[in-house]
Design an enzyme around this catalytic site. Structure first.
Site, PDB file in Angstrom:
ATOM      1  N   GLU A 157       0.796  -1.233   0.000  1.00 47.17           N
ATOM      2  CA  GLU A 157       0.000   0.000   0.000  1.00 47.17           C
ATOM      3  C   GLU A 157       0.830   1.287   0.000  1.00 47.17           C
ATOM      4  O   GLU A 157       0.624   2.170   0.831  1.00 47.17           O
ATOM      5  CB  GLU A 157      -0.979  -0.029   1.186  1.00 47.17           C
ATOM      6  CG  GLU A 157      -1.890  -1.249   1.136  1.00 47.17           C
ATOM      7  CD  GLU A 157      -2.878  -1.339   2.301  1.00 47.17           C
ATOM      8  OE1 GLU A 157      -2.749  -0.572   3.266  1.00 47.17           O
ATOM      9  OE2 GLU A 157      -3.779  -2.181   2.227  1.00 47.17           O
ATOM     10  N   ASN A 198       2.255  -4.539  -3.499  1.00 44.06           N
ATOM     11  CA  ASN A 198       0.846  -4.913  -3.350  1.00 44.06           C
ATOM     12  C   ASN A 198       0.047  -3.672  -2.959  1.00 44.06           C
ATOM     13  O   ASN A 198       0.491  -2.885  -2.121  1.00 44.06           O
ATOM     14  CB  ASN A 198       0.799  -5.955  -2.214  1.00 44.06           C
ATOM     15  CG  ASN A 198      -0.523  -6.670  -2.049  1.00 44.06           C
ATOM     16  OD1 ASN A 198      -1.072  -7.176  -3.023  1.00 44.06           O
ATOM     17  ND2 ASN A 198      -1.025  -6.732  -0.819  1.00 44.06           N
ATOM     18  N   HIS A 234     -10.161  -5.884  -2.775  1.00 41.49           N
ATOM     19  CA  HIS A 234     -11.237  -5.832  -1.773  1.00 41.49           C
ATOM     20  C   HIS A 234     -12.390  -5.085  -2.437  1.00 41.49           C
ATOM     21  O   HIS A 234     -12.442  -3.852  -2.429  1.00 41.49           O
ATOM     22  CB  HIS A 234     -10.764  -5.117  -0.509  1.00 41.49           C
ATOM     23  CG  HIS A 234      -9.700  -5.880   0.214  1.00 41.49           C
ATOM     24  ND1 HIS A 234      -9.952  -7.095   0.812  1.00 41.49           N
ATOM     25  CD2 HIS A 234      -8.388  -5.632   0.415  1.00 41.49           C
ATOM     26  CE1 HIS A 234      -8.837  -7.549   1.366  1.00 41.49           C
ATOM     27  NE2 HIS A 234      -7.866  -6.686   1.131  1.00 41.49           N
ATOM     28  N   GLU A 262      -5.907 -10.491  -2.465  1.00 40.50           N
ATOM     29  CA  GLU A 262      -6.764 -10.405  -1.264  1.00 40.50           C
ATOM     30  C   GLU A 262      -8.238 -10.303  -1.638  1.00 40.50           C
ATOM     31  O   GLU A 262      -8.997  -9.533  -1.036  1.00 40.50           O
ATOM     32  CB  GLU A 262      -6.360  -9.193  -0.401  1.00 40.50           C
ATOM     33  CG  GLU A 262      -4.886  -9.178  -0.045  1.00 40.50           C
ATOM     34  CD  GLU A 262      -4.474  -8.027   0.882  1.00 40.50           C
ATOM     35  OE1 GLU A 262      -5.353  -7.377   1.479  1.00 40.50           O
ATOM     36  OE2 GLU A 262      -3.259  -7.790   1.000  1.00 40.50           O
ATOM     37  N   ASP A 264     -11.985 -10.239  -1.954  1.00 46.94           N
ATOM     38  CA  ASP A 264     -13.288 -10.474  -1.320  1.00 46.94           C
ATOM     39  C   ASP A 264     -14.288  -9.514  -1.957  1.00 46.94           C
ATOM     40  O   ASP A 264     -13.906  -8.512  -2.560  1.00 46.94           O
ATOM     41  CB  ASP A 264     -13.265 -10.404   0.217  1.00 46.94           C
ATOM     42  CG  ASP A 264     -12.604  -9.172   0.805  1.00 46.94           C
ATOM     43  OD1 ASP A 264     -12.545  -8.131   0.125  1.00 46.94           O
ATOM     44  OD2 ASP A 264     -12.156  -9.252   1.969  1.00 46.94           O
TER      45      ASP A 264
HETATM   46  C1  XIL Z   1      -6.300  -7.228   7.596  1.00 48.31           C
HETATM   47  C2  XIL Z   1      -6.559  -8.502   8.367  1.00 48.31           C
HETATM   48  O1  XIL Z   1      -7.357  -9.369   7.596  1.00 48.31           O
HETATM   49  C3  XIL Z   1      -7.255  -8.185   9.673  1.00 48.31           C
HETATM   50  O2  XIL Z   1      -7.390  -9.363  10.474  1.00 48.31           O
HETATM   51  C4  XIL Z   1      -6.478  -7.144  10.433  1.00 48.31           C
HETATM   52  O3  XIL Z   1      -7.191  -6.768  11.603  1.00 48.31           O
HETATM   53  C5  XIL Z   1      -6.229  -5.926   9.573  1.00 48.31           C
HETATM   54  O4  XIL Z   1      -5.586  -6.318   8.379  1.00 48.31           O
HETATM   55  N1  XIL Z   1      -4.951  -5.020   3.207  1.00 48.31           N
HETATM   56  C6  XIL Z   1      -3.928  -5.856   3.585  1.00 48.31           C
HETATM   57  C7  XIL Z   1      -4.155  -6.863   4.656  1.00 48.31           C
HETATM   58  O5  XIL Z   1      -2.862  -5.857   2.971  1.00 48.31           O
HETATM   59  O6  XIL Z   1      -3.005  -7.113   5.401  1.00 48.31           O
HETATM   60  C8  XIL Z   1      -5.287  -6.459   5.563  1.00 48.31           C
HETATM   61  O7  XIL Z   1      -5.536  -7.534   6.449  1.00 48.31           O
HETATM   62  C9  XIL Z   1      -6.511  -6.081   4.765  1.00 48.31           C
HETATM   63  C10 XIL Z   1      -6.235  -4.919   3.866  1.00 48.31           C
END
Ligand code: XIL
Length: 447
Positions: A157, A198, A234, A262, A264
């Site tokens: 990020e 990422n 996400h 990641e 979802d």
């Molecule tokens: C999230 C985890 O899933 C949670 O359990 C934690 O509380 C916060 O982080 N981007 C990322 C991940 O790169 O590491 C994050 O994971 C979600 C957003």
């Protein structure tokens, strides 16, 4: 045939460890996702929580996925909560599980502005100190898992939405050079690991993804070790960017791999069959885009079950973002992933009701069991659950259902008051039974 009526449990005081087994879902897809993905040369991964990797959660994580990402276990705040004192327990556990199940591991993550230890974020550091802290952190963590990590999310990020660099501990202290330096240090510690940058909201072509594109291009031209970009993905229901495949392709054309890291797809709760169908379409679009581009290495979901998703805690009112519901029943999104990976499913991908069998207590001659019937994208107005007790188990009593056993065959039908299982809902019934020798969990069929 013996018929047994509803009654109350006499085994309520039984002590001992609860044993949990889950029968395979009645309508699970025929071929595990990992086999479908492997046949296409792709990764299908999931983020996991190390402490949960037993029972049904472990069974699904091991059977369906060929890659694991520690959800939190490898973050700086987890591995070095106090300066110089390390805790690798959960990270080690996940790596060991992955090795035992012939899975890749994505390391996540080395350089980020979140989930850092407070000794680091509250400290006052010169640039030289900060640089050496980061170099040591990367060397220690990457070195520890050398040869065991397929790909590292080295930098997480780094960008703002407008494509400028995010103002962080790292950028403010070290300037933009923290990125090539981190990549170079990671490469020195494990030359075989693929090194990624990422980020989120970089799935489509936009200002942020273009900044990432320009950075990767620049790093490549300078000979900095950069192997891939991670698109977190996400996503919000119905909002898969239309330029996703084009964006993946432009990174591939730069000569780097792309991974969806990641995925979802969150929806406003409660879920219903219309939303679950849209979610399935969204998952399918993302998988299709990756399958269409050779250099897209694969897709990792950020938790495979709604019971292990960060969404409800982070986006109030939203949830149901993963391919399995909270009872581990595959949702339409699961079947959509299977289909995008070339699988055929025996169930229409519009939804399913599944039965989960568990033993809640067991003693020397008897046990208490329960079956939960859950529906996702489907519903029932009455139900019948059947299974075979192949090891001589014998039902003695049941509640919240009418159960009968003939030889090894058990059949339970709903009571007058619990035949209805709504979309997104579940019903549970219980029973006592005798056993001796062994007590294997049967597969429950709904009919
Ligand atoms: C999230 C985890 O899933 C949670 O359990 C934690 O509380 C916060 O982080 N981007 C990322 C991940 O790169 O590491 C994050 O994971 C979600 C957003």
């Amino acid at each position: 045939m013996r018929s047994l009526r509803t009654g109350s449990s006499l085994a309520a005081l039984v002590t001992g460890a609860a044993l949990l087994f889950t029968a395979p879902a009645a309508h699970a897809a025929d071929t595990p996702l990992r086999d479908l993905a492997a046949a296409k040369g792709k990764v299908i991964g999931t983020a996991v929580t190390g402490s949960k990797l037993t029972g049904t959660y472990g069974d699904i994580a091991g059977a369906q996925f060929n890659s694991l990402t520690p959800g939190n276990a490898m973050k700086w705040g987890t591995v070095e909560p106090t300066q110089g004192s390390f805790n690798w327990t959960e990270a080690d556990q996940i790596v060991a599980f992955a090795q035992a199940h012939n899975q890749q591991v994505r390391g996540h993550t080395l350089v980020w502005h979140n989930q850092n230890p407070s000794w680091l974020t509250n400290g006052t550091w010169t640039s030289a100190q900060l640089s050496s802290l980061l170099q040591n952190h990367i060397g220690t963590e990457v070195g520890r898992y050398k040869g065991k990590i397929t790909a590292w999310d080295v930098v997480n990020e780094p960008f703002n939405e407008d494509g400028t660099y995010r103002s962080t501990l790292w950028y403010n202290g070290l300037g933009a050079d923290y990125i090539p330096n981190a990549l170079t240090w990671a490469h020195a510690a494990d030359p075989a690991a693929k090194l990624y940058i990422n980020d989120y909201n970089v799935e489509g072509v936009n200002a942020k993804s273009t900044a990432l594109y320009n950075l990767v291009k620049d790093l490549k031209s300078r000979g900095v070790p950069i192997d891939g970009v991670g698109l977190q993905a996400h996503l919000i229901l119905g909002q898969v960017p239309s330029s996703l495949q084009q964006n993946i392709q432009r990174f591939a054309d730069l000569g780097v791999d792309v991974s969806v890291t990641e995925l979802d797809v969150r929806m406003a709760l409660p879920s219903d069959s219309t939303k679950l169908a849209q979610q399935a379409a969204d998952y399918k679009s993302v998988l299709n885009a990756c399958v269409a581009v050779t250099r897209c290495a694969g897709v990792t979901v950020w938790g495979f079950t709604d019971s292990d998703s960060w969404v409800p805690g982070t986006f109030p009112g939203y949830g149901a973002a993963t391919p399995y519901d909270e009872n581990y029943a595959p949702k339409p999104a699961y079947y959509a992933i299977a289909e995008a990976l070339g699988g055929t499913t025996t169930t229409p991908p519009t939804g399913a009701c599944t039965a989960t069998y568990s033993v809640t207590s067991q003693w020397n001659t008897g046990f208490t069991g329960q079956v939960t019937i859950g529906c996702s994208g489907a519903s029932l107005s009455s139900w019948k659950a059947s299974w075979t007790f192949g090891a001589g188990q014998q039902i003695t009593q049941a509640w919240n259902a009418t159960c009968s056993q003939s030889g090894t065959a058990v059949t339970c039908t709903n009571a007058s008051y619990n035949g209805s299982v709504p979309d997104g809902g579940s019903v549970t019934f219980g029973f006592n039974a005798s056993w001796s020798g062994s007590n294997p969990a049967p597969t429950v069929t709904l009919g």
